[in-house]
Design a protein around this motif. Sequence first.
Motif, PDB file in Angstrom:
ATOM      1  N   LEU A  72       0.838  -1.201   0.000  1.00 37.39           N
ATOM      2  CA  LEU A  72       0.000   0.000   0.000  1.00 37.39           C
ATOM      3  C   LEU A  72       0.876   1.255   0.000  1.00 37.39           C
ATOM      4  N   TRP A  73       1.964   1.228   0.757  1.00 42.61           N
ATOM      5  CA  TRP A  73       2.895   2.351   0.797  1.00 42.61           C
ATOM      6  C   TRP A  73       3.486   2.613  -0.599  1.00 42.61           C
ATOM      7  N   GLY A  74       3.766   1.540  -1.340  1.00 40.29           N
ATOM      8  CA  GLY A  74       4.260   1.706  -2.708  1.00 40.29           C
ATOM      9  C   GLY A  74       3.270   2.465  -3.569  1.00 40.29           C
ATOM     10  N   MET A  75       2.013   2.100  -3.460  1.00 41.48           N
ATOM     11  CA  MET A  75       0.985   2.795  -4.229  1.00 41.48           C
ATOM     12  C   MET A  75       0.888   4.261  -3.790  1.00 41.48           C
ATOM     13  N   ILE A  76       0.872   4.501  -2.492  1.00 39.80           N
ATOM     14  CA  ILE A  76       0.747   5.869  -1.979  1.00 39.80           C
ATOM     15  C   ILE A  76       1.909   6.744  -2.457  1.00 39.80           C
ATOM     16  N   THR A  77       3.130   6.220  -2.370  1.00 41.34           N
ATOM     17  CA  THR A  77       4.286   7.020  -2.791  1.00 41.34           C
ATOM     18  C   THR A  77       4.251   7.314  -4.282  1.00 41.34           C
ATOM     19  N   HIS A  78       3.766   6.372  -5.064  1.00 41.76           N
ATOM     20  CA  HIS A  78       3.720   6.595  -6.508  1.00 41.76           C
ATOM     21  C   HIS A  78       2.561   7.508  -6.912  1.00 41.76           C
ATOM     22  N   VAL A  79       1.453   7.420  -6.216  1.00 38.32           N
ATOM     23  CA  VAL A  79       0.355   8.361  -6.484  1.00 38.32           C
ATOM     24  C   VAL A  79       0.836   9.778  -6.161  1.00 38.32           C
ATOM     25  N   TRP A  80       1.570   9.925  -5.064  1.00 38.14           N
ATOM     26  CA  TRP A  80       2.151  11.226  -4.718  1.00 38.14           C
ATOM     27  C   TRP A  80       3.098  11.705  -5.819  1.00 38.14           C
ATOM     28  N   ALA A  81       3.982  10.808  -6.303  1.00 39.57           N
ATOM     29  CA  ALA A  81       4.928  11.181  -7.362  1.00 39.57           C
ATOM     30  C   ALA A  81       4.193  11.540  -8.658  1.00 39.57           C
ATOM     31  N   ILE A  82       3.112  10.822  -8.955  1.00 30.35           N
ATOM     32  CA  ILE A  82       2.309  11.141 -10.141  1.00 30.35           C
ATOM     33  C   ILE A  82       1.720  12.539  -9.999  1.00 30.35           C
ATOM     34  N   SER A  83       1.282  12.880  -8.799  1.00 32.31           N
ATOM     35  CA  SER A  83       0.718  14.225  -8.572  1.00 32.31           C
ATOM     36  C   SER A  83       1.774  15.315  -8.739  1.00 32.31           C
ATOM     37  N   ARG A  84       3.044  14.945  -8.589  1.00 29.31           N
ATOM     38  CA  ARG A  84       4.153  15.890  -8.764  1.00 29.31           C
ATOM     39  C   ARG A  84       4.684  15.899 -10.194  1.00 29.31           C
ATOM     40  N   GLY A  85       4.049  15.149 -11.102  1.00 30.52           N
ATOM     41  CA  GLY A  85       4.445  15.186 -12.511  1.00 30.52           C
ATOM     42  C   GLY A  85       5.234  13.991 -12.993  1.00 30.52           C
ATOM     43  N   LEU A  86       5.289  12.910 -12.232  1.00 28.13           N
ATOM     44  CA  LEU A  86       6.086  11.743 -12.605  1.00 28.13           C
ATOM     45  C   LEU A  86       5.755  11.215 -14.002  1.00 28.13           C
ATOM     46  N   LEU A  87       4.498  11.265 -14.396  1.00 19.69           N
ATOM     47  CA  LEU A  87       4.120  10.718 -15.703  1.00 19.69           C
ATOM     48  C   LEU A  87       4.049  11.781 -16.795  1.00 19.69           C
ATOM     49  N   ASP A  88       4.115  13.035 -16.422  1.00 20.57           N
ATOM     50  CA  ASP A  88       4.002  14.110 -17.406  1.00 20.57           C
ATOM     51  C   ASP A  88       5.352  14.685 -17.809  1.00 20.57           C
ATOM     52  N   LYS A  89       6.257  14.826 -16.863  1.00 21.03           N
ATOM     53  CA  LYS A  89       7.513  15.532 -17.119  1.00 21.03           C
ATOM     54  C   LYS A  89       8.617  14.659 -17.718  1.00 21.03           C
ATOM     55  N   PRO A  90       8.942  13.495 -17.149  1.00 24.33           N
ATOM     56  CA  PRO A  90      10.025  12.697 -17.734  1.00 24.33           C
ATOM     57  C   PRO A  90       9.602  12.090 -19.080  1.00 24.33           C
ATOM     58  N   PRO A  91      10.358  12.351 -20.144  1.00 24.88           N
ATOM     59  CA  PRO A  91       9.987  11.792 -21.450  1.00 24.88           C
ATOM     60  C   PRO A  91       9.843  10.269 -21.439  1.00 24.88           C
ATOM     61  N   MET A  92      10.667   9.565 -20.657  1.00 25.05           N
ATOM     62  CA  MET A  92      10.607   8.097 -20.671  1.00 25.05           C
ATOM     63  C   MET A  92       9.316   7.540 -20.051  1.00 25.05           C
ATOM     64  N   LEU A  93       8.563   8.376 -19.326  1.00 21.85           N
ATOM     65  CA  LEU A  93       7.330   7.901 -18.691  1.00 21.85           C
ATOM     66  C   LEU A  93       6.070   8.514 -19.302  1.00 21.85           C
ATOM     67  N   GLN A  94       6.241   9.402 -20.250  1.00 25.94           N
ATOM     68  CA  GLN A  94       5.075  10.030 -20.860  1.00 25.94           C
ATOM     69  C   GLN A  94       4.249   8.985 -21.605  1.00 25.94           C
ATOM     70  N   GLY A  95       2.966   9.024 -21.384  1.00 24.48           N
ATOM     71  CA  GLY A  95       2.058   8.071 -22.019  1.00 24.48           C
ATOM     72  C   GLY A  95       1.703   6.879 -21.138  1.00 24.48           C
ATOM     73  N   VAL A  96       2.399   6.717 -20.007  1.00 24.83           N
ATOM     74  CA  VAL A  96       2.084   5.624 -19.081  1.00 24.83           C
ATOM     75  C   VAL A  96       0.782   5.965 -18.363  1.00 24.83           C
TER      76      VAL A  96
END
Length: 186
Positions: free
Chosen positions: A117-141
């Motif tokens: 659950l902590w893994g999900m929480i930390t990644h949802v937080w990172a997504i809210s900070r732009g994890l999937l929008d800013k790094p080109p290697m993760l765009q579209g995930v």
Amino acid sequence: MPQTQVTSEILWRAALVFVVIDAVFATMLVRRIKLEIFRSLPLILVIVSGVFWFLVWILMSPYFWEPVYHHVFPEWARWLIPPLYGILFALVAWLFWWLSLRLPGRPALNFLLLGGLWGMITHVWAISRGLLDKPPMLQGVSPLSASVMPIFEFMFYWCIILMISSFLYRLTMKSPGRKNSKGQET
């Protein structure tokens, strides 16, 4: 050097692999780590967790700072994150240990599920900070795949932490000069 492109499909496949590994690993740990042992683990779990997560972040920084993390964290945080996350995750380990004993069911399994659950929480937080929008290697995930896969990835990491902690506990219990519950030397 060409940049790797992470896709939702890759994350779903990784989640499936982690599910299989976690099922075997967690089953083994839950059967082996009984309540009495789990109750004795808080200090060891805290130390092992802190060291483990410190090392994870130290090892990840050279490989993933430029392609991923510098998009989410300020540059000055690059070498502060490993010790800070080591401390944070050590405190989280203590919290999970404490909660695991108070939740219904097997504490070792509760601990591992909380870790997922902590893994999900930390990644949802990172997504809210732009994890999937800013790094080109993760765009579209897809946010869903980037939130689900870490559940099983982190459960695997917490399995390693619990296994090492249990091993160290058993090792210290067998050390010469140790007294058992009847006050006799072992």
